[in-house]
Write a protein that holds these residues in place. Structure first.
Motif, mmCIF file in Angstrom:
data_model
loop_
_atom_site.group_PDB
_atom_site.id
_atom_site.type_symbol
_atom_site.label_atom_id
_atom_site.label_comp_id
_atom_site.label_asym_id
_atom_site.label_seq_id
_atom_site.Cartn_x
_atom_site.Cartn_y
_atom_site.Cartn_z
ATOM 1 N N THR A 136 -16.076 -10.040 -4.329
ATOM 2 C CA THR A 136 -15.159 -9.283 -3.486
ATOM 3 C C THR A 136 -14.127 -8.615 -4.376
ATOM 4 O O THR A 136 -13.536 -9.257 -5.257
ATOM 5 N N ILE A 137 -13.920 -7.325 -4.166
ATOM 6 C CA ILE A 137 -12.982 -6.537 -4.966
ATOM 7 C C ILE A 137 -11.856 -6.072 -4.057
ATOM 8 O O ILE A 137 -12.079 -5.282 -3.127
ATOM 9 N N TYR A 138 -10.655 -6.574 -4.299
ATOM 10 C CA TYR A 138 -9.489 -6.219 -3.497
ATOM 11 C C TYR A 138 -8.688 -5.156 -4.244
ATOM 12 O O TYR A 138 -8.170 -5.397 -5.332
ATOM 13 N N LEU A 139 -8.629 -3.962 -3.658
ATOM 14 C CA LEU A 139 -7.865 -2.859 -4.250
ATOM 15 C C LEU A 139 -6.458 -2.885 -3.668
ATOM 16 O O LEU A 139 -6.256 -2.648 -2.473
ATOM 17 N N ASP A 140 -5.500 -3.175 -4.516
ATOM 18 C CA ASP A 140 -4.118 -3.394 -4.085
ATOM 19 C C ASP A 140 -3.278 -2.146 -4.336
ATOM 20 O O ASP A 140 -3.169 -1.685 -5.485
ATOM 21 N N ILE A 141 -2.698 -1.582 -3.268
ATOM 22 C CA ILE A 141 -1.805 -0.436 -3.408
ATOM 23 C C ILE A 141 -0.552 -0.666 -2.575
ATOM 24 O O ILE A 141 -0.577 -1.409 -1.584
ATOM 25 N N PRO A 142 0.573 -0.029 -2.937
ATOM 26 C CA PRO A 142 1.792 -0.142 -2.135
ATOM 27 C C PRO A 142 1.619 0.525 -0.770
ATOM 28 O O PRO A 142 0.817 1.453 -0.612
ATOM 29 N N ILE A 143 2.387 0.074 0.210
ATOM 30 C CA ILE A 143 2.338 0.645 1.551
ATOM 31 C C ILE A 143 2.647 2.135 1.513
ATOM 32 O O ILE A 143 2.001 2.947 2.197
ATOM 33 N N GLU A 144 3.623 2.515 0.699
ATOM 34 C CA GLU A 144 4.026 3.922 0.636
ATOM 35 C C GLU A 144 2.894 4.817 0.147
ATOM 36 O O GLU A 144 2.740 5.949 0.613
ATOM 37 N N VAL A 145 2.097 4.300 -0.784
ATOM 38 C CA VAL A 145 0.954 5.068 -1.289
ATOM 39 C C VAL A 145 -0.093 5.227 -0.188
ATOM 40 O O VAL A 145 -0.656 6.312 0.010
ATOM 41 N N SER A 146 -0.335 4.157 0.541
ATOM 42 C CA SER A 146 -1.293 4.215 1.650
ATOM 43 C C SER A 146 -0.863 5.245 2.684
ATOM 44 O O SER A 146 -1.665 6.083 3.114
ATOM 45 N N LEU A 147 0.391 5.198 3.092
ATOM 46 C CA LEU A 147 0.883 6.117 4.124
ATOM 47 C C LEU A 147 0.829 7.567 3.650
ATOM 48 O O LEU A 147 0.501 8.473 4.420
ATOM 49 N N ALA A 148 1.155 7.801 2.378
ATOM 50 C CA ALA A 148 1.107 9.165 1.836
ATOM 51 C C ALA A 148 -0.325 9.700 1.850
ATOM 52 O O ALA A 148 -0.560 10.868 2.202
ATOM 53 N N ARG A 149 -1.276 8.857 1.500
ATOM 54 C CA ARG A 149 -2.681 9.284 1.514
ATOM 55 C C ARG A 149 -3.173 9.505 2.943
ATOM 56 O O ARG A 149 -3.940 10.429 3.204
ATOM 57 N N LEU A 150 -2.719 8.654 3.864
ATOM 58 C CA LEU A 150 -3.142 8.776 5.259
ATOM 59 C C LEU A 150 -2.630 10.057 5.906
ATOM 60 O O LEU A 150 -3.261 10.601 6.814
ATOM 61 N N GLN A 151 -1.498 10.545 5.462
ATOM 62 C CA GLN A 151 -0.936 11.773 6.019
ATOM 63 C C GLN A 151 -1.831 12.975 5.770
ATOM 64 O O GLN A 151 -1.735 13.993 6.464
ATOM 65 N N GLU A 152 -2.706 12.858 4.792
ATOM 66 C CA GLU A 152 -3.619 13.956 4.482
ATOM 67 C C GLU A 152 -4.796 14.017 5.450
ATOM 68 O O GLU A 152 -5.534 14.993 5.475
ATOM 69 N N ARG A 153 -4.953 12.972 6.271
ATOM 70 C CA ARG A 153 -6.026 12.964 7.256
ATOM 71 C C ARG A 153 -5.605 13.736 8.501
ATOM 72 O O ARG A 153 -4.441 13.809 8.853
#
Length: 209
Positions: A136-153
């Protein structure tokens, strides 16, 4: 590399799971290995129902606790089909000499579908007979990075909020702290190729063990 593996990518939304799964699949194929990506929710009937619910096209319940419970049941049913169906199930593919790479598995149910100890225990019981992946590979990113990437959807799913992702990230940390299977955590903000090389090295170490 004779051993065929069941490999799972986990992480909060937009952590890079799909990208890294594709890179790993291509790397295995380039090395004369058969490999396939088989995500969760699956592409089966139950998986498609889940996808519609996540996009809010189907509303099972407006009460969040009931919705999460219903989704937990659906995910468990879909997971059973994903693993064991005789057409393109995980173990059918492994038997046919494929490495199987999944984006999400039961860890996601534990992370996303519960907010209390009682809910966690309920979901754990639903999933306790499913086998652990080989890696199992857990890719760990900050919440702010996730939200910034999600805004592109163009369309966000029901769990893609700051409050929810913060809770999910906390759950993941608890899950993998206690997990006894083979798992690695990788900083998902690193260069894509750097992450990929770390993953390839881990896969090679398992197959040569």
């Amino acid at each position: 590399m004779n051993q065929r593996l069941f490999i799972v990518f986990e992480g909060i939304d937009s952590s890079g799971k799909t990208t890294q799964a594709e890179l790993l699949k291509n790397s295995l194929i380039a090395n004369q290995q058969q490999a396939v990506i088989s995500p969760e929710p699956s592409n089966g009937i139950i998986g498609n129902l889940i996808r519609q619910a996540l996009k809010k096209r189907i509303i099972f319940s407006k009460e969040q606790d009931l919705f999460d419970q219903q989704m937990a049941y659906l995910f468990a049913a879909d997971r059973h089909d994903h693993l064991y169906n005789d057409v393109d199930g995980v173990f059918k593919l492994i038997k046919d000499n494929y490495h199987v790479i999944s984006t999400r598995y039961y860890f996601s149910s534990l992370a996303y579908n519960c907010d209390t100890v009682e809910q966690f225990n309920f979901i754990q019981k639903l999933n306790d007979r499913f086998p652990n992946p080989d890696l199992t590979i857990y890719l760990d990113i900050p919440i702010e990075v996730s939200l910034a990437r999600l805004q592109e959807r163009s369309l966000q799913e029901i769990y893609e909020t700051k409050a929810k992702l913060t809770k999910v990230k906390e759950q993941y940390q608890q899950i993998f702290t206690a997990y006894q299977g083979k798992a690695i955590a990788i900083d998902g903000t690193q260069d894509q190729q750097q992450i990929h090389q770390t993953i390839v090295a881990q896969v090679q170490a398992i197959t040569k063990a």
